[in-house]
Structures are given as C-alpha cells and as structure tokens.
Design a protein around this motif. Structure first.
Motif, PDB file in Angstrom:
ATOM      1  N   ALA A 192     -31.294 -31.875  -8.916  1.00 40.33           N
ATOM      2  CA  ALA A 192     -30.827 -31.735 -10.306  1.00 40.33           C
ATOM      3  C   ALA A 192     -29.428 -31.133 -10.282  1.00 40.33           C
ATOM      4  N   PRO A 193     -28.393 -31.972 -10.082  1.00 44.17           N
ATOM      5  CA  PRO A 193     -27.039 -31.455  -9.865  1.00 44.17           C
ATOM      6  C   PRO A 193     -26.451 -30.775 -11.103  1.00 44.17           C
ATOM      7  N   PRO A 194     -26.122 -29.488 -11.021  1.00 42.43           N
ATOM      8  CA  PRO A 194     -25.397 -28.842 -12.119  1.00 42.43           C
ATOM      9  C   PRO A 194     -23.970 -29.390 -12.187  1.00 42.43           C
ATOM     10  N   ALA A 195     -23.432 -29.493 -13.386  1.00 41.28           N
ATOM     11  CA  ALA A 195     -22.074 -30.012 -13.550  1.00 41.28           C
ATOM     12  C   ALA A 195     -21.056 -29.042 -12.960  1.00 41.28           C
ATOM     13  N   ALA A 196     -19.983 -29.597 -12.393  1.00 37.17           N
ATOM     14  CA  ALA A 196     -18.904 -28.768 -11.860  1.00 37.17           C
ATOM     15  C   ALA A 196     -18.046 -28.234 -12.996  1.00 37.17           C
ATOM     16  N   GLY A 197     -17.488 -27.040 -12.784  1.00 39.01           N
ATOM     17  CA  GLY A 197     -16.584 -26.460 -13.760  1.00 39.01           C
ATOM     18  C   GLY A 197     -15.234 -27.161 -13.731  1.00 39.01           C
ATOM     19  N   ASP A 198     -14.339 -26.706 -14.597  1.00 42.18           N
ATOM     20  CA  ASP A 198     -13.011 -27.308 -14.715  1.00 42.18           C
ATOM     21  C   ASP A 198     -12.099 -26.761 -13.616  1.00 42.18           C
ATOM     22  N   LEU A 199     -11.628 -27.632 -12.742  1.00 46.96           N
ATOM     23  CA  LEU A 199     -10.774 -27.232 -11.629  1.00 46.96           C
ATOM     24  C   LEU A 199      -9.339 -26.956 -12.049  1.00 46.96           C
ATOM     25  N   GLU A 200      -8.810 -27.718 -12.997  1.00 46.49           N
ATOM     26  CA  GLU A 200      -7.379 -27.667 -13.307  1.00 46.49           C
ATOM     27  C   GLU A 200      -6.883 -26.277 -13.730  1.00 46.49           C
ATOM     28  N   PRO A 201      -7.625 -25.521 -14.559  1.00 42.09           N
ATOM     29  CA  PRO A 201      -7.127 -24.176 -14.903  1.00 42.09           C
ATOM     30  C   PRO A 201      -6.975 -23.271 -13.682  1.00 42.09           C
ATOM     31  N   VAL A 202      -7.831 -23.441 -12.682  1.00 38.97           N
ATOM     32  CA  VAL A 202      -7.738 -22.637 -11.460  1.00 38.97           C
ATOM     33  C   VAL A 202      -6.457 -22.983 -10.706  1.00 38.97           C
ATOM     34  N   LEU A 203      -6.199 -24.283 -10.531  1.00 39.81           N
ATOM     35  CA  LEU A 203      -5.004 -24.706  -9.813  1.00 39.81           C
ATOM     36  C   LEU A 203      -3.738 -24.309 -10.563  1.00 39.81           C
ATOM     37  N   ALA A 204      -3.746 -24.471 -11.894  1.00 34.78           N
ATOM     38  CA  ALA A 204      -2.572 -24.108 -12.687  1.00 34.78           C
ATOM     39  C   ALA A 204      -2.290 -22.613 -12.585  1.00 34.78           C
ATOM     40  N   ASP A 210      -0.794 -16.545 -11.827  1.00 35.36           N
ATOM     41  CA  ASP A 210      -1.283 -15.857 -13.026  1.00 35.36           C
ATOM     42  C   ASP A 210      -2.701 -15.372 -12.732  1.00 35.36           C
ATOM     43  N   GLU A 211      -2.822 -14.117 -12.284  1.00 31.26           N
ATOM     44  CA  GLU A 211      -4.126 -13.612 -11.868  1.00 31.26           C
ATOM     45  C   GLU A 211      -5.109 -13.525 -13.031  1.00 31.26           C
ATOM     46  N   GLU A 212      -4.634 -13.157 -14.200  1.00 33.49           N
ATOM     47  CA  GLU A 212      -5.542 -13.037 -15.348  1.00 33.49           C
ATOM     48  C   GLU A 212      -6.190 -14.379 -15.662  1.00 33.49           C
ATOM     49  N   ALA A 213      -5.368 -15.444 -15.696  1.00 35.77           N
ATOM     50  CA  ALA A 213      -5.904 -16.778 -15.965  1.00 35.77           C
ATOM     51  C   ALA A 213      -6.795 -17.252 -14.821  1.00 35.77           C
ATOM     52  N   LEU A 214      -6.404 -16.923 -13.593  1.00 36.00           N
ATOM     53  CA  LEU A 214      -7.188 -17.337 -12.433  1.00 36.00           C
ATOM     54  C   LEU A 214      -8.585 -16.749 -12.467  1.00 36.00           C
ATOM     55  N   PHE A 215      -8.673 -15.446 -12.637  1.00 37.40           N
ATOM     56  CA  PHE A 215      -9.981 -14.799 -12.560  1.00 37.40           C
ATOM     57  C   PHE A 215     -10.847 -15.105 -13.783  1.00 37.40           C
ATOM     58  N   ALA A 216     -10.203 -15.542 -14.874  1.00 37.45           N
ATOM     59  CA  ALA A 216     -10.969 -15.996 -16.040  1.00 37.45           C
ATOM     60  C   ALA A 216     -11.554 -17.382 -15.814  1.00 37.45           C
ATOM     61  N   SER A 217     -11.073 -18.088 -14.765  1.00 30.98           N
ATOM     62  CA  SER A 217     -11.486 -19.474 -14.525  1.00 30.98           C
ATOM     63  C   SER A 217     -12.391 -19.631 -13.306  1.00 30.98           C
ATOM     64  N   VAL A 218     -12.762 -18.526 -12.663  1.00 34.52           N
ATOM     65  CA  VAL A 218     -13.619 -18.582 -11.473  1.00 34.52           C
ATOM     66  C   VAL A 218     -14.910 -19.340 -11.794  1.00 34.52           C
ATOM     67  N   SER A 219     -15.301 -20.257 -10.903  1.00 36.47           N
ATOM     68  CA  SER A 219     -16.456 -21.118 -11.184  1.00 36.47           C
ATOM     69  C   SER A 219     -17.098 -21.586  -9.890  1.00 36.47           C
TER      70      SER A 219
END
Length: 298
Positions: A192-204, A210-219
């Motif tokens: 039952a594969p869980p959906a992957a989170g959004d990768l692009e905010p992490v890369l951006a 931008d550590e604040e944006a990075l750590f808010a996007s951990v998935s």
C-alpha cells in the motif's frame, strides 16, 4: 603508499531531509527513489591494512557472515573493477546503529572504497568508482561525497550537490527495538504505497540556502511504513515534535531512527538527555557535516 602502513577511515552517518519512494521499479527491480541526504558527524571508524586475504570484522561482532557485510562486498567489487586482489584486513568500530536508517552499512562500504583507492593509487573520481559504489548499495555513492545532495534513479544517481549545512545541530533518537529491515519496509510499501511528498520545495530551499523553508519541507513517505512495522517509532517522532527548540523531526530512511533538527546544540543535548534518562531510548546528539569518508595514514 607504503604497504606496511594502515589507514584509519571515518564513515559518517546520514539523515534524509527528503525521501520519496515511488511504486515503479527499474530493470534491476529497484524502486524509483528521490533522496536528499546530508552527512552528520556520528561515525563508524575503519582500520584497513594489507593482509594475506580479505577479512572483515566488526566491533561489536556482527551476527551474520562477513561475506554479507557491505564493506566486504565493496572490497570484492573494487577487486573485480580493477583486476586486483583486495587482500586487506578491515576492522570496523561500529557506532552507527544497525537498521536505523542512518546509513552505517553504506557508509562503511564507501569508506572501504576510498581506503582502497588510497592504497592502490586510484583517482576517486574514476568513473569505475561510482559504478562500484552503485553495485554495492543505493546510498553508497552519496557517501563518496558528503555535502547535501539530491540523488535520483534508485537513489543512487547524483543529480545535484548543495552548499553544506555544516554545524546544524541534530538530536537522533530511536526505540530500543530490533530496528527496521529495509527489505521488509519496501515489501510493506509495495502492499500500500504512501504518496511521496513534494520534492521541489526542498530543492529550491537548498539552492537558496533557506534553512527555514528547507526544514519546513522535510518529508519521508517511508515513515508511515516504518511506524507500522515498529509502532514505537511513531511515539518517538511525536515526542520529538513536542520538544522545545525542534525545527523539524522525521524518520530517517526506513527507520528506526528519528532525527530532530534543533535551534541550538544545547536544545539537542537536552533532548538526548531526556530521551535517555526519562524514556530509555537510544539517543545521540550530532551536527550536520560536509565531508564523506576521511582517510588518514596510521
């Protein structure tokens, strides 16, 4: 280098700032994986010396044959790639917990590859080195480098390296269980594969540092699987997210360790003390690091 000298090689652990596993598989049977990893300063230490034949030992002693050890397989793969006999005695002082999702086995393999490169005078950027690393395990190529990096393919193809997050404090906590088998985690994922989170905010965020944006996007979409297999992991993660000074907390890899990115080293150390003394969990304070294996002549 002198055939009588021995090498000491540090093998750092890693955490996944992003992990997205996808249901489709490649021709090798590996899942398509997007992974963003950074090294941390929790390390195994390997002593490598010339010997009559290849031998690998770990401290504490492993409960499986040495031929199944990734370090052993890395040495064999180096021998095959360069048509030489990998006659080395390798002693691994283990500090990275097994079945924790912190990459200890893969890092040990990368450390062996880099150590043998030093002995044999092989350029670590030789294309055969990356091929050897990929043949041993998906995370092994990452450990040849060290800075935060985005890997695609089966999590074994480096797409982008980013500015290091050196010194960022982390608290590592795991329940005192047998850990999570990566194979079992992927089998449960396939059911039952869980959906992957959004990768692009992490890369951006990494591109912008931008550590604040990075750590808010951990998935990590293997986290639900890990929590199903070892329910205490969910307890650890929930507890960490409630602690003061925590910017983000998530399962690393397929577990069973959970990392908490902290505001300060003092906050990380306080979390570790509480986890050890009040909860009885395994815990360790660490910092994000920028290097792969460090090789020194003994």
């Amino acid at each position: 280098m002198s055939g009588s000298a021995f090498l000491l090689v540090t093998a750092p652990a890693k955490i996944n700032l992003y992990l997205g596993v996808h249901p489709e598989k490649d021709g090798r049977g590996y899942h398509r994986v997007d992974s963003v990893m950074t090294a941390i300063d929790l390390t195994d230490t390997l002593a490598i010396a010339p010997a009559e034949h290849l031998m690998v030992r770990t401290v504490p002693e492993a409960d499986f044959p040495m031929e199944e050890n990734t370090a052993y397989r890395a040495a064999v793969a180096m021998g095959e790639a360069f048509d030489r006999e990998p006659a080395f005695a390798i002693l691994i002082d283990k500090h990275i917990p097994v079945k924790s999702g912190l990459g200890g086995a893969s890092s040990d393999a990368a450390a062996v590859i880099m150590g043998i490169c030093r002995y044999w005078g092989v350029d670590p950027t030789d294309p055969r080195i990356d091929q050897v690393a990929r043949s041993v395990g998906a995370d092994v190529p990452f450990f040849l480098y060290g800075p935060p990096a985005y890997f695609s393919g089966a999590g074994d193809v480096m797409d982008e390296i980013f500015r290091p997050l050196t010194g960022t404090p982390v608290a590592l906590v795991k329940p005192l269980s047998d850990g999570v088998s990566t194979r079992e985690a992927y089998e449960r994922f396939d059911a039952a594969p869980p959906a992957a989170g959004d990768l692009e905010p992490v890369l951006a965020a990494l591109r912008a540092h931008d550590e604040e944006a990075l750590f808010a996007s951990v998935s990590n979409n293997l986290a639900p699987v890990a929590c199903e297999l070892v329910p205490q992991i969910a307890e650890v993660r929930a507890w960490l997210r409630e602690q003061p000074g925590v910017r983000a907390a998530e399962v690393s890899g397929s577990g069973s360790a959970v990392f908490a990115v902290c505001d300060t080293q003092m906050a990380a150390e306080a979390i570790v003390r509480s986890a050890l003394e009040e909860r009885g969990w395994w815990a360790q304070a660490a910092k994000m690091e920028k290097s792969g294996p460090v090789v020194a002549v003994g």
